[in-house]
Design an enzyme around this catalytic site. Sequence first.
Site, PDB file in Angstrom:
ATOM      1  N   GLU A 431       0.915  -1.051  -0.041  1.00 53.36           N
ATOM      2  CA  GLU A 431       0.140   0.041   0.175  1.00 53.36           C
ATOM      3  C   GLU A 431       0.876   1.281  -0.046  1.00 53.36           C
ATOM      4  OE1 GLU A 431      -2.718  -0.134   3.355  1.00 53.36           O
ATOM      5  OE2 GLU A 431      -1.153  -0.725   4.608  1.00 53.36           O
ATOM      6  N   ASP A 455      -4.685   3.135   0.401  1.00 50.31           N
ATOM      7  CA  ASP A 455      -3.615   3.841   0.657  1.00 50.31           C
ATOM      8  C   ASP A 455      -2.596   4.089  -0.438  1.00 50.31           C
ATOM      9  OD1 ASP A 455      -3.775   4.929   3.363  1.00 50.31           O
ATOM     10  OD2 ASP A 455      -3.780   2.843   3.954  1.00 50.31           O
ATOM     11  N   CYS A 502      -7.092  -5.846  -1.518  1.00 49.25           N
ATOM     12  CA  CYS A 502      -8.143  -5.788  -0.454  1.00 49.25           C
ATOM     13  C   CYS A 502      -8.628  -4.334  -0.156  1.00 49.25           C
ATOM     14  CB  CYS A 502      -7.629  -6.406   0.879  1.00 49.25           C
ATOM     15  SG  CYS A 502      -6.194  -5.412   1.686  1.00 49.25           S
TER      16      CYS A 502
HETATM   17  C1  PEP Z   1      -6.025   0.095   2.049  1.00 43.51           C
HETATM   18  O1  PEP Z   1      -5.308   1.037   2.201  1.00 43.51           O
HETATM   19  O2  PEP Z   1      -6.395  -0.201   0.791  1.00 43.51           O
HETATM   20  C2  PEP Z   1      -6.512  -0.991   2.813  1.00 43.51           C
HETATM   21  C3  PEP Z   1      -7.328  -1.991   2.580  1.00 43.51           C
HETATM   22  O3  PEP Z   1      -6.322  -0.543   4.048  1.00 43.51           O
HETATM   23  P1  PEP Z   1      -7.192   0.591   4.990  1.00 43.51           P
HETATM   24  O4  PEP Z   1      -8.290   1.121   4.099  1.00 43.51           O
HETATM   25  O5  PEP Z   1      -7.761  -0.064   6.094  1.00 43.51           O
HETATM   26  O6  PEP Z   1      -6.427   1.582   5.224  1.00 43.51           O
HETATM   27 MG    MG Z   2      -4.420   1.081   4.066  1.00 42.62          MG
END
Ligand code: PEP
Ligand code: MG
Length: 544
Positions: A431, A455, A502
């Site tokens: 990320e 991110d 994800c």
């Molecule tokens: C992302 O950054 O894509 C992620 C799945 O984590 P979060 O949205 O919890 O930062």
């Molecule tokens: Mg993230």
Amino acid sequence: MVKYQGKGVYGAVAVGKVSVFKRQDVQVKRFKIDHVEGEIVRLAAAKKKAIEQLQDIYDKALKEVGEANAQIFEIHMMMIEDDDYNDAIVEMINGQSVNAEYAVAVTADNFAEMFASMDDSYMQARAADIRDISNRIIACMTDSEGNHSVSDEKVIICADDLAPSETVSLDKDKVLAFVTAHGSSNSHTAILARNMNIAAIIGVGEEFLGRIKEGDMAVADGYTGEFFLNPDAVTLAAYEKKQKEEVEKKALLQNLKGKENVTQDGRKINIYANIGSVANIGEVLLNDAGGIGLFRSEFLYLENNDYPTEEEQFKVYKRVLESMATKKVIIRTLDIGADKQADYFNLEKEENPALGLRAIRLCLTRPEIFKTQLRALYRASVYGRLGIMFPMITSVSELEEILALCEQVKSELDTDNIEYSDSIELGIMIETPAAAIISDKLAPMVDFFSVGTNDLTQYTLACDRQNPQIERFCDTHHEAIFRLIEMSVENAHRHGAWIGICGELAADISLTETFLRMGIDELSVSPSFVLKVRDKVRKIDLSK
Ligand code: PEP
Ligand code: MG
């Protein structure tokens, strides 16, 4: 319109008229009897009749909610025969020469109070079961059936509380939703409602009972626990729309449940679900996700006023793993900082929190917090198929430090003779652009990558994900992001690691084909998107 807030125990939406659950309240009086033996014979006859009724309810439940859930009525039959319970009733009849109904009622109160005062919430919920069987025995002695009859129209059943047998006895085809003033989400009523696929809200409070009138219009939102009495036109229209979407989703569910995530030309991928709490597991299973691709464990910390202990965390992770049985569960370690703050961490105010002490940086700065979580995770690993994922990785040295800490935790558990699984998968989130760019070096060190596109987009495009003003500059389909993902896929596969996505982009079905062509192995999305993505995958033909 009046809005009440309860706890949704089964996620569905119901719009319709209310029907107030009527229970024939049997007033139990105490009176002296001359023939104790005769009273005991009356009690035995009532118990026999109650067991026959429960057998019928069990048969109905077996058909409607399956064997596992019908079992409660077998347990009720056993409770009626329980020695302690019966001895208490008979002793009272004998000792005080009182009528059997009274002895049953008092014993029920005593036993229910005993259960209610226990620490364990599961045992507390058993108070309702003891009252349920006792009321049934009393009804059999007084010949009052007390069954609520539902009109021909489908209705939202409103009650103070519902006993399991009352829930199952209602004609399922005529019930739109259950809404109760009291009740616990551990009660069998809640469990049964979930398994009957009927919207259910519990604990909306005593006040609503005084307000509702037979035939009032209402909306019950089992997802959010909101109950609207006499909704205004806007609310009604919004919920009718939501209901329509639900019907479409259900049709999709019926069609796609149990089917493979396979393209026309035979390419298979995994579609997993993202969750933030144990409470989401029902949705994961309902939507037939193949596993959990991201459990955002930081919510466990955010919901608390202090650091969750190893034991508290262990219980949560164990429960998720057990609930998912043989399906994979990927738990992401603490990703706190930036937009996710908990006061008790006492983090200093930062100029640029998204670039600051967040996620793995915090864990490596305060290893005692990290090690507590790792111990809980390793201990829970024997209860299912666990993957542990580390967020915000930017360098090889960070990963080396993490892996060393994992080894330390394992050897401490060995010393304490505590079991853990030897097949835990370890992975990292991709990320940050740095992680994608050095993915050739990171891949040999892990079992999997999971791309956090939320991110990755923020850090690649220098666009604060929290800032709505720059949304138009934040092109989630930017070529730079695709190039980074593609690079990560190639490096993962070259070194024998699997790779998923994800972030939110995983659910963007305009990109599913692109991701499949890149070689992505898994997409992890909100539970409600699982079937939409499956649908999309099944329509793609990569040979064209
Ligand atoms: C992302 O950054 O894509 C992620 C799945 O984590 P979060 O949205 O919890 O930062
Ligand atoms: Mg993230």
